[in-house]
Motif scaffolding. Structure first.
Motif, PDB file in Angstrom:
ATOM      1  N   PRO A 276     -23.772 -19.998  41.896  1.00 51.83           N
ATOM      2  CA  PRO A 276     -22.606 -19.182  40.638  1.00 51.83           C
ATOM      3  C   PRO A 276     -22.928 -19.756  39.714  1.00 51.83           C
ATOM      4  O   PRO A 276     -23.061 -18.985  38.540  1.00 51.83           O
ATOM      5  CB  PRO A 276     -20.952 -19.930  41.384  1.00 51.83           C
ATOM      6  N   ARG A 277     -23.135 -21.411  39.820  1.00 46.43           N
ATOM      7  CA  ARG A 277     -23.623 -22.043  38.232  1.00 46.43           C
ATOM      8  C   ARG A 277     -24.900 -21.094  37.787  1.00 46.43           C
ATOM      9  O   ARG A 277     -25.207 -21.123  36.927  1.00 46.43           O
ATOM     10  CB  ARG A 277     -24.095 -23.080  38.397  1.00 46.43           C
ATOM     11  N   THR A 279     -26.280 -18.135  38.590  1.00 44.35           N
ATOM     12  CA  THR A 279     -25.726 -17.309  38.239  1.00 44.35           C
ATOM     13  C   THR A 279     -25.215 -16.982  36.732  1.00 44.35           C
ATOM     14  O   THR A 279     -26.079 -15.605  35.657  1.00 44.35           O
ATOM     15  CB  THR A 279     -24.810 -16.603  38.934  1.00 44.35           C
ATOM     16  N   ARG A 280     -24.486 -17.376  36.200  1.00 43.82           N
ATOM     17  CA  ARG A 280     -23.853 -17.856  34.687  1.00 43.82           C
ATOM     18  C   ARG A 280     -24.505 -17.835  33.680  1.00 43.82           C
ATOM     19  O   ARG A 280     -24.455 -17.293  32.404  1.00 43.82           O
ATOM     20  CB  ARG A 280     -22.713 -18.672  34.546  1.00 43.82           C
ATOM     21  N   SER A 303     -25.818 -15.044  50.742  1.00 47.92           N
ATOM     22  CA  SER A 303     -24.059 -14.573  51.431  1.00 47.92           C
ATOM     23  C   SER A 303     -23.922 -14.867  52.740  1.00 47.92           C
ATOM     24  O   SER A 303     -24.688 -13.248  52.377  1.00 47.92           O
ATOM     25  CB  SER A 303     -22.835 -14.846  50.037  1.00 47.92           C
ATOM     26  N   GLU A 332     -16.032 -17.182  48.129  1.00 45.19           N
ATOM     27  CA  GLU A 332     -16.909 -17.620  47.171  1.00 45.19           C
ATOM     28  C   GLU A 332     -18.188 -16.495  46.587  1.00 45.19           C
ATOM     29  O   GLU A 332     -17.472 -15.985  45.249  1.00 45.19           O
ATOM     30  CB  GLU A 332     -17.374 -19.220  46.728  1.00 45.19           C
ATOM     31  N   THR A 333     -18.615 -15.282  47.777  1.00 40.54           N
ATOM     32  CA  THR A 333     -18.915 -14.353  47.283  1.00 40.54           C
ATOM     33  C   THR A 333     -18.460 -13.610  46.408  1.00 40.54           C
ATOM     34  O   THR A 333     -18.403 -12.682  45.541  1.00 40.54           O
ATOM     35  CB  THR A 333     -19.508 -14.162  48.358  1.00 40.54           C
ATOM     36  N   ARG A 335     -15.745 -13.841  44.447  1.00 38.88           N
ATOM     37  CA  ARG A 335     -14.871 -14.987  42.802  1.00 38.88           C
ATOM     38  C   ARG A 335     -15.883 -13.906  42.083  1.00 38.88           C
ATOM     39  O   ARG A 335     -16.014 -13.614  40.822  1.00 38.88           O
ATOM     40  CB  ARG A 335     -14.485 -15.988  43.122  1.00 38.88           C
ATOM     41  N   LEU A 336     -17.526 -14.531  43.014  1.00 38.48           N
ATOM     42  CA  LEU A 336     -18.359 -14.765  42.463  1.00 38.48           C
ATOM     43  C   LEU A 336     -18.803 -13.090  41.998  1.00 38.48           C
ATOM     44  O   LEU A 336     -19.208 -12.450  40.338  1.00 38.48           O
ATOM     45  CB  LEU A 336     -19.638 -14.986  42.743  1.00 38.48           C
ATOM     46  N   GLU A 339     -16.111 -11.840  39.085  1.00 40.49           N
ATOM     47  CA  GLU A 339     -16.507 -12.633  37.812  1.00 40.49           C
ATOM     48  C   GLU A 339     -18.064 -11.966  36.728  1.00 40.49           C
ATOM     49  O   GLU A 339     -18.111 -11.764  36.054  1.00 40.49           O
ATOM     50  CB  GLU A 339     -17.812 -14.064  37.858  1.00 40.49           C
TER      51      GLU A 339
END
Length: 344
Positions: A276-277, A279-280, A303, A332-333, A335-336, A339
């Motif tokens: 996730p980090r 990705t951002r 994932s 978490e997938t 949510r990601l 996002e």
């Protein structure tokens, strides 16, 4: 004798007759292929997520995963196009260990290549039937492309295969996007050269025949990080890496300059929870520079239903947990994905 030939496998034509694709699924695939093509040519500004397990080890859990993914696709369709990772071939650094369901339909059983080929077609077709999503797979063996050329919408060439001539030439005859990963050394020129080879036509031997290809203008780069001489991971997803790749692309005459960033493997040091980090950061780089935004067409994310990984043969096998590289869990997938949709 070094080779023991045990039995003849069915031809691609024979296997397709045994495990056929319906007329409806052919229409679904054609529409998906066109939508994905439009992203790589720049006609669509949707963002790609090639997302799913490190390896497709169980049809039941993979289908549950892709069904969940399909429900999200409906909600983010205006911004994202989701391509499930259904990776049925697993490259091994030393050649040892689980090589995917094509080799072992039962991960704890013995190799059975004919049953494995049937399992490969079944898992892809069943996922298409239940979700309407066509998938990505890795081309570990070029000659096997003919067994799956009617069911895939994206093909990846791995870091250990990208320098291989047969992989490059086979990619030149494929009509869907083919992602050429940087080699484990991280040398971007090798990756660029593989794209040049794949985008041009060739004459070569394929499945015991002389064949000619026209070139695949959708062949593109995939940044997956590298490994230095000390065995340490060296990421290549940072803004400076994307700028360098853009410059290398501009020095060629390649069509449709594009890159997919792999958020796991050596980019994360196989620390799956860093995806996730990463990705951002990639999305921030796209936001900062319009040229980078145009270059980066999507992300690869590993994932599954459950986070982490587990060894094969454990007494406490966890359903939907990777038996190869560790993956993000479903919560978490989900949510990601939302996002990413909000940030694109």
């Amino acid at each position: 004798m070094s080779f023991t030939f045990m039995e003849n496998l069915p031809t691609p034509e024979e296997l397709k007759e045994r495990v056929p694709v319906s007329a409806n699924l052919k229409k679904i695939k054609a529409a998906r292929d066109d939508e994905i093509r439009r992203i790589f040519t720049g006609e669509s500004d949707k963002f790609l997520l090639i997302i799913g397990p490190c390896s497709a080890d169980s049809e039941d859990s993979v289908l549950e995963y892709t069904e969940r993914l399909a429900k999200i696709q409906d909600k983010v369709a205006d911004r994202l196009l989701l391509i499930p990772r259904i990776y049925t071939n697993k490259p091994r650094t030393t050649g040892m260990g689980y090589k995917g369901i094509m080799h072992q339909p039962d991960p704890e059983g013995k190799p059975d290549l004919e049953a494995g080929l049937i399992a490969v077609r079944n898992i892809h077709i069943h996922s298409m039937e239940q979700t309407g999503l066509t998938a990505a797979d890795e081309m570990l063996y070029p000659a096997n492309w003919s067994y799956v050329d009617d069911i895939l919408s994206y093909v990846a060439i791995g870091a250990r295969s990208v320098e291989n001539q047969q992989h490059r030439l086979t990619a030149s005859g494929i009509e869907i996007p083919v992602g050429m990963k940087n080699p484990t050394s991280g040398d971007m020129s090798v990756m660029i050269n593989s794209c040049i080879a794949a985008q041009h036509g060739h004459t070569f031997i394929f499945r015991s025949s002389e064949c000619k290809t026209d070139g695949n203008r959708l062949a593109h780069c995939v940044l997956r990080g590298a490994t230095n001489k000390h065995g340490e991971s060296v990421p290549n997803y940072h803004f400076e890496d994307l700028e360098l790749l853009l410059r290398l692309y501009n020095e060629t005459t390649l069509a449709n300059p594009a890159v997919i960033v792999d958020t796991n493997h050596s980019n994360s040091g196989k620390k799956y929870d860093q995806q996730p980090r990463i990705t951002r950061e990639v999305l921030n780089s796209r936001k900062y520079d319009p040229r980078v935004r145009e270059l980066v067409k999507g992300l690869m994310i590993e994932s599954y239903l459950e986070p982490g990984c587990q060894p094969i043969g454990t007494d406490k096998h966890v359903y939907g947990k990777s038996i190869t590289d560790p993956c993000l869990g479903w919560d978490e997938t989900e949510r990601l994905i939302y996002e990413v949709a909000a940030l694109c």
